[in-house]
Design a protein around this motif. Structure first.
Motif, PDB file in Angstrom:
ATOM      1  N   ALA A 228       0.835  -1.203   0.000  1.00  0.00           N
ATOM      2  CA  ALA A 228       0.000   0.000   0.000  1.00  0.00           C
ATOM      3  C   ALA A 228       0.868   1.252   0.000  1.00  0.00           C
ATOM      4  N   THR A 229       1.984   1.202   0.729  1.00  0.00           N
ATOM      5  CA  THR A 229       2.905   2.335   0.768  1.00  0.00           C
ATOM      6  C   THR A 229       3.530   2.585  -0.599  1.00  0.00           C
ATOM      7  N   THR A 230       3.949   1.507  -1.243  1.00  0.00           N
ATOM      8  CA  THR A 230       4.537   1.631  -2.586  1.00  0.00           C
ATOM      9  C   THR A 230       3.533   2.242  -3.558  1.00  0.00           C
ATOM     10  N   LEU A 231       2.287   1.793  -3.485  1.00  0.00           N
ATOM     11  CA  LEU A 231       1.255   2.307  -4.382  1.00  0.00           C
ATOM     12  C   LEU A 231       0.926   3.761  -4.063  1.00  0.00           C
ATOM     13  N   LEU A 232       0.895   4.104  -2.793  1.00  0.00           N
ATOM     14  CA  LEU A 232       0.634   5.495  -2.417  1.00  0.00           C
ATOM     15  C   LEU A 232       1.705   6.413  -2.991  1.00  0.00           C
ATOM     16  N   ASN A 233       2.958   6.002  -2.880  1.00  0.00           N
ATOM     17  CA  ASN A 233       4.050   6.795  -3.445  1.00  0.00           C
ATOM     18  C   ASN A 233       3.944   6.899  -4.958  1.00  0.00           C
ATOM     19  N   ALA A 234       3.489   5.817  -5.595  1.00  0.00           N
ATOM     20  CA  ALA A 234       3.332   5.824  -7.060  1.00  0.00           C
ATOM     21  C   ALA A 234       2.205   6.756  -7.485  1.00  0.00           C
ATOM     22  N   CYS A 235       1.217   6.927  -6.606  1.00  0.00           N
ATOM     23  CA  CYS A 235       0.078   7.795  -6.935  1.00  0.00           C
ATOM     24  C   CYS A 235       0.402   9.278  -6.798  1.00  0.00           C
ATOM     25  N   LYS A 236       1.413   9.590  -6.004  1.00  0.00           N
ATOM     26  CA  LYS A 236       1.740  10.990  -5.756  1.00  0.00           C
ATOM     27  C   LYS A 236       2.059  11.716  -7.059  1.00  0.00           C
ATOM     28  N   GLY A 237       1.477  12.888  -7.225  1.00  0.00           N
ATOM     29  CA  GLY A 237       1.698  13.669  -8.431  1.00  0.00           C
ATOM     30  C   GLY A 237       0.861  13.218  -9.605  1.00  0.00           C
ATOM     31  N   ASN A 238       0.012  12.221  -9.375  1.00  0.00           N
ATOM     32  CA  ASN A 238      -0.808  11.684 -10.457  1.00  0.00           C
ATOM     33  C   ASN A 238      -2.287  11.736 -10.115  1.00  0.00           C
TER      34      ASN A 238
ATOM     35  N   ASP B 213     -10.844   8.958  -2.254  1.00  0.00           N
ATOM     36  CA  ASP B 213     -11.212   7.645  -1.710  1.00  0.00           C
ATOM     37  C   ASP B 213     -10.045   6.660  -1.802  1.00  0.00           C
ATOM     38  N   THR B 214      -9.287   6.763  -2.885  1.00  0.00           N
ATOM     39  CA  THR B 214      -8.133   5.869  -3.054  1.00  0.00           C
ATOM     40  C   THR B 214      -7.081   6.151  -1.991  1.00  0.00           C
ATOM     41  N   PHE B 215      -6.825   7.428  -1.758  1.00  0.00           N
ATOM     42  CA  PHE B 215      -5.866   7.826  -0.725  1.00  0.00           C
ATOM     43  C   PHE B 215      -6.312   7.305   0.644  1.00  0.00           C
ATOM     44  N   GLU B 216      -7.578   7.514   0.972  1.00  0.00           N
ATOM     45  CA  GLU B 216      -8.097   7.073   2.268  1.00  0.00           C
ATOM     46  C   GLU B 216      -8.049   5.555   2.408  1.00  0.00           C
ATOM     47  N   LEU B 217      -8.313   4.858   1.306  1.00  0.00           N
ATOM     48  CA  LEU B 217      -8.255   3.399   1.332  1.00  0.00           C
ATOM     49  C   LEU B 217      -6.836   2.922   1.619  1.00  0.00           C
ATOM     50  N   LEU B 218      -5.851   3.513   0.944  1.00  0.00           N
ATOM     51  CA  LEU B 218      -4.468   3.117   1.163  1.00  0.00           C
ATOM     52  C   LEU B 218      -4.016   3.426   2.585  1.00  0.00           C
ATOM     53  N   MET B 219      -4.481   4.543   3.108  1.00  0.00           N
ATOM     54  CA  MET B 219      -4.130   4.880   4.492  1.00  0.00           C
ATOM     55  C   MET B 219      -4.761   3.881   5.469  1.00  0.00           C
ATOM     56  N   SER B 220      -5.961   3.416   5.135  1.00  0.00           N
ATOM     57  CA  SER B 220      -6.626   2.426   5.994  1.00  0.00           C
ATOM     58  C   SER B 220      -5.887   1.098   5.996  1.00  0.00           C
ATOM     59  N   LEU B 221      -5.044   0.897   4.958  1.00  0.00           N
ATOM     60  CA  LEU B 221      -4.241  -0.319   4.869  1.00  0.00           C
ATOM     61  C   LEU B 221      -2.846  -0.109   5.459  1.00  0.00           C
ATOM     62  N   ASP B 222      -2.738   0.990   6.226  1.00  0.00           N
ATOM     63  CA  ASP B 222      -1.481   1.319   6.932  1.00  0.00           C
ATOM     64  C   ASP B 222      -0.337   1.718   6.001  1.00  0.00           C
ATOM     65  N   ALA B 223      -0.712   2.373   4.895  1.00  0.00           N
ATOM     66  CA  ALA B 223       0.326   2.917   4.035  1.00  0.00           C
ATOM     67  C   ALA B 223       1.055   4.016   4.802  1.00  0.00           C
ATOM     68  N   ASP B 224       2.345   4.117   4.584  1.00  0.00           N
ATOM     69  CA  ASP B 224       3.178   5.079   5.298  1.00  0.00           C
ATOM     70  C   ASP B 224       3.466   6.280   4.398  1.00  0.00           C
ATOM     71  N   MET B 225       2.879   7.432   4.735  1.00  0.00           N
ATOM     72  CA  MET B 225       3.069   8.644   3.935  1.00  0.00           C
ATOM     73  C   MET B 225       4.506   9.119   3.954  1.00  0.00           C
TER      74      MET B 225
END
Length: 207
Positions: free
Chosen positions: A174-184, A193-205
């Motif tokens: 989830a962290t890797t995907l969150l980083n890949a989403c940044k700027g996109n 909703d995608t951001f919130e979902l990834l955070m709910s999966l304990d993605a690390d900002m």
């Protein structure tokens, strides 16, 4: 080479089964397959697949003149060349959208970089492949699949896949995907909703 050229001349875009009445060397058939593909004689390529002469997911391992195609399948080529009709026919014959070439690219990942992804996913789902993937696909293929929807910002689809229990995303994924989403985010369907979902999966900002 003369035998190969004769086959090209006789097959063209209307392949004749009689050309293969006699047993042909596997190396010659492989050369025919790949050169017909590069020459965009797609009906010949499909004929060879339909006749079980070549597998739909056979990869090019020629390190010579075709080095740029090493590890590619016919579907890799179809996506790269934006040959939609041909690509759809390959998927209907069971072509693997997750097959990774030597450069680490799958037909799906290549399609995500271009305008080809819509038809590829449409054909994949129409063929009932999502159900087969969920039931017996590898973890790597499942990750590729769910990652596509995350990166596209289709949060509802991601939630639906996770709800089946057959698709998972670890905290690190989830962290890797969150980083890949940044700027996109502006290209994503539902970035919030995608951001919130990834955070709910304990993605690390902070990663």
């Amino acid at each position: 080479e003369e035998d190969t050229e004769l086959v090209y001349d006789r097959l063209g875009d209307e392949p004749l089964a009689s050309v293969f009445d006699s047993e042909a060397d596997a190396t010659v058939l492989s050369r025919i397959f790949w050169q017909c593909l590069l020459m965009q004689r797609y009906q010949t390529v499909l004929f060879l697949i339909d006749e079980a002469v070549m597998d739909v997911d056979v990869v090019c391992e020629d390190g010579g003149a075709q080095a740029a195609h090493d590890g590619r399948s016919a579907l890799h080529y179809a996506v790269a060349e934006q040959a939609e009709s041909f690509g759809r026919q390959l998927i209907r014959r069971g072509a693997n959208i997750f097959l990774v070439n030597q450069a680490g690219e799958s037909p799906l990942s290549l399609a995500m970089k271009s305008s080809q992804v819509a038809w590829l996913m449409e054909e994949f789902q129409a063929a009932g492949e999502e159900e087969m993937l969920a039931a017996s696909g590898s973890d790597a293929d499942k990750l590729q699949y769910i990652s596509f929807f995350v990166l596209s910002g289709v949060a509802a689809k991601v939630k639906a896949l996770l709800a089946t229990g057959r698709f998972t995303l670890s905290s690190s994924q989830a962290t890797t995907l969150l980083n890949a989403c940044k700027g996109n985010f502006e290209q994503m369907e539902d970035p919030v909703d995608t951001f919130e979902l990834l955070m709910s999966l304990d993605a690390d900002m902070a990663d």
